[in-house]
Design a protein around this motif. Structure first.
Motif, PDB file in Angstrom:
ATOM      1  N   ASP A  66       0.822  -1.201   0.064  1.00  0.00           N
ATOM      2  CA  ASP A  66       0.101  -0.072  -0.056  1.00  0.00           C
ATOM      3  C   ASP A  66       0.915   1.067  -0.129  1.00  0.00           C
ATOM      4  N   THR A  67       0.646   2.075  -0.950  1.00  0.00           N
ATOM      5  CA  THR A  67       1.485   3.301  -0.863  1.00  0.00           C
ATOM      6  C   THR A  67       0.996   4.446  -0.209  1.00  0.00           C
ATOM      7  N   ARG A  68      -0.369   4.246   0.419  1.00  0.00           N
ATOM      8  CA  ARG A  68      -0.936   5.449   1.384  1.00  0.00           C
ATOM      9  C   ARG A  68      -0.196   5.320   2.641  1.00  0.00           C
ATOM     10  N   ARG A  69       0.339   6.693   3.087  1.00  0.00           N
ATOM     11  CA  ARG A  69       0.991   6.752   4.306  1.00  0.00           C
ATOM     12  C   ARG A  69      -0.308   6.868   5.587  1.00  0.00           C
ATOM     13  N   ARG A  70      -0.109   6.257   6.553  1.00  0.00           N
ATOM     14  CA  ARG A  70      -1.144   5.967   7.585  1.00  0.00           C
ATOM     15  C   ARG A  70      -0.550   6.685   8.813  1.00  0.00           C
ATOM     16  N   ALA A  71      -1.388   7.150   9.729  1.00  0.00           N
ATOM     17  CA  ALA A  71      -0.982   7.714  10.800  1.00  0.00           C
ATOM     18  C   ALA A  71      -1.576   7.134  12.041  1.00  0.00           C
ATOM     19  N   MET A  72      -1.065   6.986  13.462  1.00  0.00           N
ATOM     20  CA  MET A  72      -1.810   6.856  14.514  1.00  0.00           C
ATOM     21  C   MET A  72      -1.224   7.517  15.687  1.00  0.00           C
ATOM     22  N   THR A  73      -2.169   7.836  16.637  1.00  0.00           N
ATOM     23  CA  THR A  73      -1.490   8.502  17.757  1.00  0.00           C
ATOM     24  C   THR A  73      -1.010   7.289  18.778  1.00  0.00           C
ATOM     25  N   LEU A  74      -0.067   7.617  19.648  1.00  0.00           N
ATOM     26  CA  LEU A  74       0.434   6.526  20.551  1.00  0.00           C
ATOM     27  C   LEU A  74       0.070   6.972  21.817  1.00  0.00           C
ATOM     28  N   PRO A 102      -1.890  -1.561  12.836  1.00  0.00           N
ATOM     29  CA  PRO A 102      -1.873  -1.508  13.957  1.00  0.00           C
ATOM     30  C   PRO A 102      -2.924  -0.559  14.692  1.00  0.00           C
ATOM     31  N   LYS A 103      -3.404   0.627  13.902  1.00  0.00           N
ATOM     32  CA  LYS A 103      -4.474   1.377  14.423  1.00  0.00           C
ATOM     33  C   LYS A 103      -5.718   0.448  14.753  1.00  0.00           C
ATOM     34  N   THR A 104      -6.119  -0.225  13.651  1.00  0.00           N
ATOM     35  CA  THR A 104      -7.394  -1.162  13.651  1.00  0.00           C
ATOM     36  C   THR A 104      -7.018  -2.166  14.766  1.00  0.00           C
ATOM     37  N   LYS A 105      -5.927  -2.686  14.972  1.00  0.00           N
ATOM     38  CA  LYS A 105      -5.778  -3.788  15.827  1.00  0.00           C
ATOM     39  C   LYS A 105      -5.896  -3.021  17.293  1.00  0.00           C
ATOM     40  N   ARG A 106      -5.514  -1.964  17.530  1.00  0.00           N
ATOM     41  CA  ARG A 106      -5.598  -1.142  18.743  1.00  0.00           C
ATOM     42  C   ARG A 106      -7.004  -1.109  19.167  1.00  0.00           C
ATOM     43  N   ALA A 107      -7.681  -0.293  18.092  1.00  0.00           N
ATOM     44  CA  ALA A 107      -9.148  -0.159  18.223  1.00  0.00           C
ATOM     45  C   ALA A 107     -10.004  -1.261  18.679  1.00  0.00           C
ATOM     46  N   GLU A 108      -9.680  -2.716  18.103  1.00  0.00           N
ATOM     47  CA  GLU A 108     -10.321  -3.681  18.527  1.00  0.00           C
ATOM     48  C   GLU A 108      -9.852  -4.218  19.920  1.00  0.00           C
ATOM     49  N   GLU A 109      -8.730  -4.007  20.373  1.00  0.00           N
ATOM     50  CA  GLU A 109      -8.258  -4.271  21.856  1.00  0.00           C
ATOM     51  C   GLU A 109      -8.941  -3.258  22.888  1.00  0.00           C
ATOM     52  N   VAL A 110      -9.203  -2.275  22.408  1.00  0.00           N
ATOM     53  CA  VAL A 110      -9.964  -1.296  23.312  1.00  0.00           C
ATOM     54  C   VAL A 110     -11.376  -1.722  23.382  1.00  0.00           C
ATOM     55  N   ARG A 111     -11.898  -2.137  22.280  1.00  0.00           N
ATOM     56  CA  ARG A 111     -13.449  -2.599  22.182  1.00  0.00           C
ATOM     57  C   ARG A 111     -13.697  -3.686  23.169  1.00  0.00           C
ATOM     58  N   THR A 112     -12.713  -4.536  22.770  1.00  0.00           N
ATOM     59  CA  THR A 112     -12.803  -5.785  23.858  1.00  0.00           C
ATOM     60  C   THR A 112     -12.597  -5.719  25.446  1.00  0.00           C
ATOM     61  N   ASN A 113     -11.936  -4.698  25.708  1.00  0.00           N
ATOM     62  CA  ASN A 113     -11.578  -4.536  27.011  1.00  0.00           C
ATOM     63  C   ASN A 113     -12.395  -3.344  27.568  1.00  0.00           C
TER      64      ASN A 113
END
Length: 158
Positions: A66-74, A102-113
């Motif tokens: 994927d050429t798109r640059r993505r961003a996430m806040t840590l 990693p952004k989607t993964k973190r959102a899923e973790e937050v949702r389950t917790n």
């Protein structure tokens, strides 16, 4: 503005412009930054400084193919320090390298917790049983059942 404030920012900007690599900043230099800058040590790790001076860590990354640059806040600085931000950034980049966002993964973790309102009310009623009279607990249980649980019970507390 103090002399050292402008020097730290200017040095960070100079490091950004040279060959796309950023020499790692130390904790003191990061603390002194007044404008957003890449801090080095981990590719794509930036200390973002808002117009009001609030500092937060941002990671830029790409997924394979994927050429798109993505961003996430840590997280926010100073609650999340430089060393911890670098550790979190490396872990997120490792996930991105495997093709996981990693952004989607973190959102899923937050949702389950996430604690739901119903669960928080149950915990509160257990506390009330220890601290209050039986009549008070019954009143609160009835009020929660009638007013809070039907409307808000399945919502996340946060």
């Amino acid at each position: 503005m103090a002399h050292w404030d402008s020097d730290a920012t200017a040095n960070a900007e100079r490091r950004e412009l040279s060959f796309g690599r950023v020499a790692p900043l130390g904790a003191l230099a990061v603390e002194r930054l007044k404008r957003s800058a890449f801090v080095g040590g981990v590719a794509g790790l930036q200390l973002n400084v808002s117009a009001k001076g609030v500092k937060s860590w941002r990671l830029f990354y790409r997924l394979p193919g994927d050429t798109r640059r993505r961003a996430m806040t840590l997280g926010r600085f100073p609650e999340l320090g430089l060393a911890d931000a670098r550790i979190d950034a490396r872990a997120a980049l490792k996930r991105a390298g495997r093709g996981e966002d990693p952004k989607t993964k973190r959102a899923e973790e937050v949702r389950t917790n996430t604690l739901l309102v119903n669960e928080a009310l149950d915990d509160y009623l257990i506390y009330c049983e220890r601290e209050n009279s039986k009549a008070t607990v019954q009143d609160k249980t009835r009020a929660f059942r009638k007013h809070l649980r039907p409307r808000l019970g399945k919502r996340p507390l946060v």
